[in-house]
Scaffold this motif. Structure first.
Motif, PDB file in Angstrom:
ATOM      1  N   TYR A 101       0.723  -1.216   0.039  1.00  0.00           N
ATOM      2  CA  TYR A 101      -0.199   0.052  -0.096  1.00  0.00           C
ATOM      3  C   TYR A 101       1.105   1.177   0.078  1.00  0.00           C
ATOM      4  O   TYR A 101       0.530   2.295  -0.923  1.00  0.00           O
ATOM      5  N   GLU A 102       1.898   1.208   0.863  1.00  0.00           N
ATOM      6  CA  GLU A 102       2.927   2.273   0.941  1.00  0.00           C
ATOM      7  C   GLU A 102       3.506   2.675  -0.375  1.00  0.00           C
ATOM      8  O   GLU A 102       3.672   3.771  -1.244  1.00  0.00           O
ATOM      9  N   VAL A 103       3.905   1.507  -1.153  1.00  0.00           N
ATOM     10  CA  VAL A 103       4.688   1.571  -2.412  1.00  0.00           C
ATOM     11  C   VAL A 103       3.441   1.905  -3.352  1.00  0.00           C
ATOM     12  O   VAL A 103       3.907   3.156  -4.131  1.00  0.00           O
ATOM     13  N   PHE A 104       2.573   1.524  -3.647  1.00  0.00           N
ATOM     14  CA  PHE A 104       1.331   1.916  -4.576  1.00  0.00           C
ATOM     15  C   PHE A 104       1.136   3.424  -4.345  1.00  0.00           C
ATOM     16  O   PHE A 104       0.938   4.159  -5.191  1.00  0.00           O
ATOM     17  N   LYS A 105       0.694   3.775  -3.176  1.00  0.00           N
ATOM     18  CA  LYS A 105       0.308   5.302  -2.838  1.00  0.00           C
ATOM     19  C   LYS A 105       1.466   6.113  -3.336  1.00  0.00           C
ATOM     20  O   LYS A 105       0.872   7.064  -3.891  1.00  0.00           O
TER      21      LYS A 105
END
Length: 314
Positions: A101-105
């Motif tokens: 989630y942190e990567v994609f965000k």
């Protein structure tokens, strides 16, 4: 803190208190392992009762009576069935869910640019969480199928030990559709759940820091920030439970012997929408609200201890 990368361009990876580099994402993945593995495994008795209420509502009519029935027929071990695959499966899922989630965000914010990212924050949260959950469920699926089979099989008809259960699922994969037979219903349950979980968490936390704690977030103590994290997570969890419950019921029913070989559509139509949406819902609201609150609290406690700051804000 400057939002500019060393190149001088705006970069979402430099918005927070520390740069979002590979070490940051790795720590977020580890935080997700702790957040999901510990919490899901800790409420195994509630999960066993909920699954059996969905699969055999005539016998397991409620949480309290369902637990009593399981203990009476199978002893204390009966309410802890599936602990192993639950812990391992949801640890892997949490690693992907929170870490990716942190990567994609960050990736989607950089694709959109500074102006659009600020204007359409909810869309970024939804896209990031949905993308992360696709991979999280691929990691979870074989272990979730094993967990459900252990928890809903009549006593003595299926191994309850983790290793033996995995071997039996593999041996009978033609009829159990192991390892990815439940991936589509799992996606249909978990992707809406995770989108709601992250969207409502981020939005509720934003409201807290806008209206209740309006000063800059970093001026508040870690205790206050983690209190906001837990409250936001709990409220988001209640919404998640309602959104994803019908698909959760289908996943449980797929493990029932009488449904062997039936399609997802057939199982859903035979059960009925009202039953899919309501049977075991009260237990799941209690379970998922508490679960989600503690997941976010553990995740942000770990992030905070690593000097990464807490999630959410204005």
């Amino acid at each position: 803190m400057s939002h500019l990368a060393p190149t001088g361009k705006w970069d979402a990876r430099y918005i927070g208190p520390v740069p979002h580099d590979a070490a940051y994402y790795a720590k977020c993945m580890l935080g997700g392992v702790l957040a999901c593995g510990i919490t899901h495994a800790g409420i195994t008795p509630l999960d066993v009762a909920k699954c059996n209420m969905q699969v055999d509502p005539a016998k397991y009519k409620g949480l309290k009576s369902g637990l009593a029935t399981l203990i009476r027929e199978e002893g204390q071990a009966g309410i802890w069935k599936g602990f192993g695959p639950t812990f391992v499966g949801y640890s892997l899922q949490g690693m992907c869910k929170f870490g990716l989630y942190e990567v994609f965000k960050d990736q989607y914010m950089n694709l959109a640019g500074e102006e659009l990212s600020n204007k359409y924050k909810p869309a970024i949260w939804l896209a990031g969480s949905a993308s992360a959950e696709v991979f999280a469920d691929i990691a979870l699926c074989p272990l979730e199928m094993t967990k459900v089979k252990i928890q809903t099989s009549p006593s003595g008809t299926f191994p309850t030990a983790f290793g033996a259960a995995l071997r039996e699922m593999s041996r009978t994969k033609v009829e159990t559709r192991y390892p990815f037979g439940s991936l589509v219903p799992l996606w249909s349950r978990q992707i809406p759940y995770t989108m709601a979980k992250f969207l409502f968490f981020e939005k509720i936390a934003q409201l807290f820091y806008t209206h209740v704690f309006p000063e800059p977030k970093e001026t508040y103590s870690k205790t206050t920030q983690l209190g906001v994290t837990f409250a936001s997570g709990y409220l988001a969890g209640v919404v998640c439970a309602v959104v994803s419950h019908p698909a959760d019921t289908v996943v449980s029913l797929m493990g029932k012997p009488t449904n062997k070989g039936k399609s997802i559509g057939t199982i859903a139509s035979e059960t009925g929408l009202v039953t899919l949406a309501t049977k075991g819902l009260g237990t799941r609201v209690l379970m998922i609200g508490t679960l989600t609150g503690f997941q976010w609290w553990i995740y942000d406690s770990f992030k905070s201890s690593m000097g990464l700051g807490t999630t959410g804000g204005k």
